[in-house]
Enzyme design. Sequence first.
Site, PDB file in Angstrom:
ATOM      1  N   ASP A  52       0.848  -1.184   0.000  1.00  0.00           N
ATOM      2  CA  ASP A  52       0.000   0.000   0.000  1.00  0.00           C
ATOM      3  C   ASP A  52       0.890   1.243   0.000  1.00  0.00           C
ATOM      4  OD1 ASP A  52      -2.402   1.529   0.280  1.00  0.00           O
ATOM      5  OD2 ASP A  52      -1.914   1.786   2.380  1.00  0.00           O
ATOM      6  N   ASP A  90      -6.764  -2.807   3.198  1.00  0.00           N
ATOM      7  CA  ASP A  90      -5.677  -3.735   2.892  1.00  0.00           C
ATOM      8  C   ASP A  90      -5.927  -5.133   3.450  1.00  0.00           C
ATOM      9  OD1 ASP A  90      -4.118  -1.670   1.727  1.00  0.00           O
ATOM     10  OD2 ASP A  90      -3.493  -1.029   3.719  1.00  0.00           O
TER      11      ASP A  90
END
Length: 925
Positions: free
Chosen positions: A341, A665
């Site tokens: 990320d 995530d």
Amino acid sequence: MPHASQRPSPSSPPDWHLLDADEALRAQRSDAACGLSADEAARRLAAHGPNALATQQARSWPALLLAQFQDFMIVVLLAAALVSGVLGEWVDALVIAVIVLLNAVIGFTQARRADQAIAALRQLAAAQAQVLRDGQPRTVPASELAPGDIVLLEAGRQIPADLRLLEVAQLKVDESTLTGESVTVEKSVAALPANGATLALGDRVNLGFKGTMVTHGRALGVVVATGMQTELGRVAGLLGDAMDRRTPLQRRLARFSRQLSLLVLLICLGLFGLGLARGEPPLVMLLTAISLAVAAIPEALPAIVTVLLAVGARRMADFNALIRRLPAVETLGSVSVICSDKTGTLTQNRMHAELVLAGGQAWRPNDVKNDAQNRTADHAAAALPAHHALLRAAALCNDATPLNPDEARNPTGWQGDPTETALTAVAAQAGWFKPELEAAMPRVLELPFDSDRKRMTTFHRDGAPGGGPGGDQGHGGFIAYTKGAPESVLPRCTGQWTPEGVQALDARAMLAEAERLAAQGLRVMALACRAWPALPPAPQSVAATEAIESELALIGLIGLIDPPREEAAAAVRDCISAGIRPVMITGDHPATALAIARRLGIVGTEEAQVLTGAALAALDDVALQARVQDVRVYARVDPAQKIRIVQALQAHGQFVAMTGDGVNDAPALKAADIGVAMGKGGTDVAREASALVLLDDNFATIVAAVREGRRIYDNIRKFVRYAMTGNWAEVLTLSAAPLLGLPMPLLPIHILWVNLVTDGLPGLALAAEPAERGIMRRPPRPPGESLFAHGMGWHVLLVGALLAVLCLGLQHWAITSGQGHWQTMVFTVLTLGQMAHVLAIRSETEPLWRLGLGSNRPLLGAVALTFALQMATIYVPWLNPVFKTQPLAAPELALCLALAALVFVAVELEKAWRRRARTFAKSLP
């Protein structure tokens, strides 16, 4: 308006953003002025459950303990212990049971420690909420919120549930943990049009989502969803669809266990049948076959592997990496792709002024440091007067507030909207401190920012700044400063008045410049000003606001970006040198994602592919798999798409690690071969889905963890090489002797002793073996690579055969020459030969003299202790009858030592041949 009978019941899921505020209140049967009564809140809480996400139930200690006995190797050992006990070999049965128990205790202790650490992290994330109950504001645990509760929000607070906003005052929310967007969202109250049913979460501006953070303003909202019914809960629910994958170590050991058990079974049956054919007593042969099975199965393997992993986990904890599952330590050494990320993981999750453009020249301020006050003069000298005028405007047309009034001159000590704190910080770098400016030029009127105008304006008395870096003085009257998006501010810049010494800029030319900067991934803010002899009246209409915000003079542009972490670029370089491909997956804008990726070195300066979520959605799984190997940057993707990316990479045989900190995530963390979550700034859901938690949120820690994982796997291979070579030598010695017409060379007590002293302490000491040189300059292991790859299988067979030949040759010579101590001599050569072997295999290529005996002192101590124990079985009188040994004469002992040393010489010659072969291969064109 829906009829009362058609109204949704509390917490049912209509499109709340399509209802106006009053309809939402009626649907939830609530009152904005009084909230719920305590009794009604309790009733709804009982009906809908706590406002908490479903998490994995904590494992009970009996379940944890039982899990330690489910490994196939452990089951085989327990069966061998049972048979040994039935046959009266209680010593064998007891030793095997002790080893199994040791393995269970180590695994149980580590699992409990990991569970307790994660529970402690969860406690850190416990949230509180401000609600109206019986008309009075109260602070309650967020978990006790119920649908219909009226929640009060203010800057710095986390939104505790999904809310339909009822009142807002300049409310801005950081939704990066849910959407991946690093730019805050301005909220409003009005119902969205009916065609907005399919709007993305980030565009539902009249809703507040659980887990997001208020950065500016205040608001009132009614709870419309709690717990797993929230948008955050919906994402968390995707975790149930993510498939758990066994680690490479688990796969290799399972395959190795099956193959070894089958081989041992065949050998034992063959030996048993051969003995019966020769007329040996069935019971004696059965005991011999069991002894051979004990010799063949490396019973210490599960314990040693667990110890190696536990030691690695403890070492990783020293640099802030918490292992939740022990095999994950080794998996880190296997990953070939790291999907990371961007926001908060590769970047700092705070905006920073990258470029100040005024007076026809650009100024690039350094990143804000804690010692920025000491460098103010340097920054002031580097900036033009136009830059100072621009930065003064940025500090005044700004709603950021100091974290601590006593540290208002600290550029990093501000809170509020990330864009505004960044502007305050860069102004302070040039010597313009917001409190001092506001004291000299107090704000007397403001036109707040809104999403329609995309700008804000503040009016200030035009007093002298008091000798600031710009040096210009006030002129009386008032100055209006306007800040906003270039496309909103620049068309209104038709005026020419600017502070003394500053020239108004050409708005058309600067609009093209703003577009160029935006293409580089910067968020661009335009600042303009206008002089007012008298303060205008507060506007009461849109037209009046438009009239006030006209005839502006453009001062300049400021480009902002969420900068990369300082250590992230070095970590990316280390990953690439180790053959690991870093991939950025973010919900941010493609241009921003590409700019950060280039700065970090994830992509080069050449044209790079950026695959957006919209383009990805148009690809089926086959098409995605065709492109996934070439794409390094993904932008504007949602959680389900992250899972698709991970699975597409896995379809190519890649071992994928996913790093992240947000709720968005978590599903990909679970689907990846190993999930790496942030423990400091990460969410509870992400930590729950991960195998590894970085307690310092430092991306560079992942590189250190990869190195540690590779070292541990190397040491596991060394132990398997060592143990299997010794056990193979024992199997050959025991099984070949009857075929050669020799008596059984060893008694069961000898076999047991050899396994105990050779597999135990030396195997444990291999955990301390340092990493080999160049460990991070070699590619990751192929996913299907055998545990015996790179010639290790041949090494086990040939070196084990060499040791067996030495033992059998010694036995034959001693018997034919009338040596009465032949069994003790074979016993000694077999034990000391394995000690020589373990010293030689500390490296697969480096000679022992280059490594140095002292570089692994635990192993050196283990070898010395084993040698001393072996000598005790020979020369301590009261141990001779126990071990069926006789003292050896000096020449006999010297012969045993010489034969054991041949094993060391043979392995060092093998390594020398490997080094020469590798050098020759590199010299080939």
